[in-house]
Design a protein around this motif. Structure first.
Motif, PDB file in Angstrom:
ATOM      1  N   LEU A  46       0.818  -1.208   0.000  1.00 32.51           N
ATOM      2  CA  LEU A  46       0.000   0.000   0.000  1.00 32.51           C
ATOM      3  C   LEU A  46       0.855   1.263   0.000  1.00 32.51           C
ATOM      4  CD1 LEU A  46      -2.916  -1.011   2.379  1.00 32.51           C
ATOM      5  CD2 LEU A  46      -2.922  -0.912  -0.117  1.00 32.51           C
ATOM      6  N   ASP A  77       1.802   2.208  -3.441  1.00 35.39           N
ATOM      7  CA  ASP A  77       0.635   2.425  -4.308  1.00 35.39           C
ATOM      8  C   ASP A  77       0.342   1.245  -5.230  1.00 35.39           C
ATOM      9  OD1 ASP A  77       0.161   4.965  -3.232  1.00 35.39           O
ATOM     10  OD2 ASP A  77       1.665   5.861  -4.561  1.00 35.39           O
ATOM     11  N   PRO A  81      -2.037  -1.883  -6.240  1.00 35.79           N
ATOM     12  CA  PRO A  81      -3.426  -2.305  -6.013  1.00 35.79           C
ATOM     13  C   PRO A  81      -3.457  -3.670  -5.322  1.00 35.79           C
ATOM     14  CG  PRO A  81      -2.854  -2.495  -8.331  1.00 35.79           C
ATOM     15  CD  PRO A  81      -1.677  -1.863  -7.647  1.00 35.79           C
ATOM     16  N   HIS A 104      -6.073  -6.497  -3.364  1.00 38.52           N
ATOM     17  CA  HIS A 104      -7.446  -6.937  -3.127  1.00 38.52           C
ATOM     18  C   HIS A 104      -7.459  -8.053  -2.103  1.00 38.52           C
ATOM     19  CE1 HIS A 104      -9.292  -4.667  -6.395  1.00 38.52           C
ATOM     20  NE2 HIS A 104      -8.162  -4.890  -7.027  1.00 38.52           N
ATOM     21  N   PRO A 156     -10.972  -3.859  -2.457  1.00 34.76           N
ATOM     22  CA  PRO A 156      -9.583  -3.403  -2.427  1.00 34.76           C
ATOM     23  C   PRO A 156      -9.220  -2.943  -1.024  1.00 34.76           C
ATOM     24  CG  PRO A 156     -10.970  -1.750  -3.460  1.00 34.76           C
ATOM     25  CD  PRO A 156     -11.843  -2.933  -3.173  1.00 34.76           C
ATOM     26  N   HIS A 184      -7.166  -0.464   1.443  1.00 33.92           N
ATOM     27  CA  HIS A 184      -6.637   0.894   1.433  1.00 33.92           C
ATOM     28  C   HIS A 184      -5.943   1.146   2.759  1.00 33.92           C
ATOM     29  CE1 HIS A 184      -8.963   1.790  -2.143  1.00 33.92           C
ATOM     30  NE2 HIS A 184     -10.048   1.331  -1.548  1.00 33.92           N
ATOM     31  N   THR A 185      -5.126   2.197   2.780  1.00 31.92           N
ATOM     32  CA  THR A 185      -4.520   2.570   4.055  1.00 31.92           C
ATOM     33  C   THR A 185      -5.636   2.975   5.004  1.00 31.92           C
ATOM     34  OG1 THR A 185      -4.172   4.802   3.231  1.00 31.92           O
ATOM     35  CG2 THR A 185      -2.320   3.290   3.079  1.00 31.92           C
ATOM     36  N   ASP A 220      -7.941   4.604   7.987  1.00 30.84           N
ATOM     37  CA  ASP A 220      -8.304   5.909   8.503  1.00 30.84           C
ATOM     38  C   ASP A 220      -7.651   6.049   9.875  1.00 30.84           C
ATOM     39  OD1 ASP A 220      -9.556   8.289   9.140  1.00 30.84           O
ATOM     40  OD2 ASP A 220     -11.461   7.333   9.666  1.00 30.84           O
TER      41      ASP A 220
END
Length: 124
Positions: free
Chosen positions: A20, A23, A25, A27, A67, A69-70, A72
């Motif tokens: 991640l 960058d 991708p 899944h 997917p 993602h980093t 929150d």
């Protein structure tokens, strides 16, 4: 290139973080989905090589995979705090159980005289 993974925590965190941060991708596919999908592939038993092939093929053909993602920052902070709270609760429970075992070991009749599940008895 697209990456697929069947673990989202534990030892896979390092690989997920590296991918991640670059960058890439990535899944996620659940272990249950891999198990169901592997029945359609040739080969006997469950092997790491077969699982890797199933994950790669499923990530290639499926469009409904989530997917990764980093995280929150707020969610990460809450996860850390709830983990800390769970540790504190487990420590408290362990301490109360040790205290109870110690007290009843010294004074066996104390358990009958006091309700050790009651907070006031523990305070005493």
């Amino acid at each position: 290139m697209t990456w697929g993974i069947d673990l989202a925590d534990g030892g896979a965190v390092l690989a997920i973080t590296i991918l991640l941060n670059h960058d890439q991708p990535l899944h996620y596919i659940s272990g249950r989905a891999i198990h169901r999908a592997s029945e359609a592939y040739r080969g006997e038993g469950k092997t790491d090589a077969k699982d890797a092939a199933v994950i790669a093929d499923q990530v290639r053909i499926r469009r409904d995979l989530n997917p990764l993602h980093t995280g929150d920052e707020t969610a990460i902070d809450l996860k850390i705090l709830t983990g800390r709270r769970m540790d504190l609760v487990a420590d408290r429970t362990r301490t109360v159980n040790r205290l109870r075992a110690q007290l009843t070991g010294i004074f066996p009749s104390l358990e009958r005289a006091l309700d050790l599940t009651n907070k006031s008895s523990l305070t005493l």
